[in-house]
Design a protein around this motif. Structure first.
Motif, PDB file in Angstrom:
ATOM      1  N   ARG A   1      -9.258  -4.107 -33.374  1.00 42.48           N
ATOM      2  CA  ARG A   1     -10.471  -3.607 -32.719  1.00 42.48           C
ATOM      3  C   ARG A   1     -11.712  -3.897 -33.580  1.00 42.48           C
TER       4      ARG A   1
ATOM      5  N   ILE B   1       0.121  -0.486 -25.843  1.00 45.14           N
ATOM      6  CA  ILE B   1      -0.815   0.303 -25.034  1.00 45.14           C
ATOM      7  C   ILE B   1      -0.708   1.789 -25.350  1.00 45.14           C
TER       8      ILE B   1
ATOM      9  N   GLU C   1     -10.815   1.256 -27.014  1.00 43.62           N
ATOM     10  CA  GLU C   1     -11.002   0.369 -25.865  1.00 43.62           C
ATOM     11  C   GLU C   1     -10.439  -1.001 -26.223  1.00 43.62           C
TER      12      GLU C   1
ATOM     13  N   GLU D   1      -9.825  -3.664 -23.594  1.00 43.43           N
ATOM     14  CA  GLU D   1      -9.841  -4.589 -22.465  1.00 43.43           C
ATOM     15  C   GLU D   1     -10.185  -6.016 -22.885  1.00 43.43           C
ATOM     16  N   ASP D   2     -10.943  -6.173 -23.970  1.00 43.66           N
ATOM     17  CA  ASP D   2     -11.404  -7.503 -24.395  1.00 43.66           C
ATOM     18  C   ASP D   2     -10.528  -8.125 -25.473  1.00 43.66           C
TER      19      ASP D   2
ATOM     20  N   GLU E   1      -6.751  -9.680 -26.546  1.00 37.99           N
ATOM     21  CA  GLU E   1      -5.559 -10.274 -25.951  1.00 37.99           C
ATOM     22  C   GLU E   1      -4.288  -9.639 -26.510  1.00 37.99           C
TER      23      GLU E   1
END
Length: 332
Positions: free
Chosen positions: A33, A53, A62, A64-65, A67
């Motif tokens: 992150r 996850i 967060e 989402e961005d 891989e």
């Protein structure tokens, strides 16, 4: 450490894809992150997607961005299995065995690197150095012209004036237990070249021993002498000298007494240890007693950037090694 700031700046100039096969590991997730937020690299987490996850949610991050790839369900699994089979079929690996092996995140990530789907690999928060080297040597293999894979640590003590304003490179501290004099010479040369390319410093290499310029005789001293002679012969453009004791290598007042004719003594910024025991002990002593920042071990000699971590590493350690790996990838 000023050097790390410059490495971070270099990493940001050309974003590289760095695969992290320990994607389920908490520190690795936190580091990924921050790496993304800092713009140091494009991190790729490998592992069981549900477990990753779950950890992400527990950390309230967060993602989402970033891989995430599950090695069991990846769309590239057949391509990677075929690649591994081609590389290892002469060693008795069947296609069925290749399918089993490549699903392991360490092997999956290494084949991914081989196939140019990533630019570098960082592991070691959970796995041992051997766990990293084995797939690295089987899949990525050594660089052209390299006969040995080795490692170094970037050691930084901000309050010190030794080395390069408190920064020194220590090699080899993680890979070769008892290198031959030929291997020791190659480790010295490779570390000097890495220092130029990645650290952007002019290398001054000291070949360490318990003897300085003939003050003692022993088989282990002779190995260092022979390594020094060979390294100088192979690369006369580099500043390499030895054999010398640690104090003669970095303390100018001592160097004037013990090695007055050396242009390295007292000024070394790269220390080459004669074997793994002394190198590993040396870096840990400096790290703990001097509260030094230790970045690494950084591997060298692979065809593509593959780097190790200590299993006691912090999130910050992972970030720094990823940044170094990204710069190595830029120079690959």
């Amino acid at each position: 450490m000023e050097l790390l700031n410059s490495i971070w700046d270099l990493a940001k100039k050309d974003i590289k894809r760095i695969v992290l096969p320990e994607g389920e590991e908490r520190r690795t997730i936190e580091a990924a992150r921050k790496i993304k937020d800092l713009g140091l690299a494009h991190p790729i987490l490998i592992g069981n997607k549900e477990k990753i996850i779950h950890e992400i949610k527990s950390l309230n991050l967060e993602f989402e961005d970033i891989e995430i790839i599950d090695s069991n369900t990846s769309r590239n699994i057949d391509k990677y299995v075929d690649k591994f089979y081609e590389l290892r079929k002469n060693k008795g690996v069947t296609i069925e065995k290749a399918k089993q092996i490549v699903k392991d995140p360490m092997y999956f990530a290494t084949v991914m690197l081989k196939c140019n789907d990533a630019d570098g690999l960082v592991s070691g928060a959970v796995h041992t150095t051997g766990d990293l080297l084995r797939p690295g040597l089987q899949v990525v293999k050594a660089a052209k012209g390299a006969s040995v894979v080795s490692s170094f640590f970037i050691m930084g003590v901000p309050t010190s004036n030794y080395g390069e304003e408190g920064m020194l490179l220590f090699a080899d501290c993680a890979v070769n237990p008892n290198p031959s004099y030929e291997q020791l010479a190659e480790i010295a040369i490779t570390t000097a070249d890495t220092a130029k390319k990645v650290c952007k410093i002019e290398p001054r290499v000291a070949m360490l021993s318990f003897s300085t310029m003939g003050s003692a005789d022993h088989d282990t001293v002779e190995k260092v002498r022979m390594a020094t002679e060979l390294a100088k012969k192979l690369r006369p453009d580099l500043l390499i000298d030895g054999e010398m004791q640690l104090d003669a290598a970095i303390v100018e007042s001592v160097a004037k007494q013990k090695a007055p004719n050396s242009n390295i003594a007292g000024k070394a910024n790269i220390l080459i240890f004669p074997d793994l025991q002394s190198g590993n002990i040396g870096y840990k002593l400096v790290q703990r007693f001097a509260n030094a920042e230790a970045v690494g071990p950084i591997c060298q000699g692979f065809d593509k950037p593959i780097n190790d971590l200590s299993r006691g590493c912090s999130v910050e350690d992972i970030i720094n090694v990823v940044a170094v790996t990204a710069v190595q990838a830029q120079n690959n």
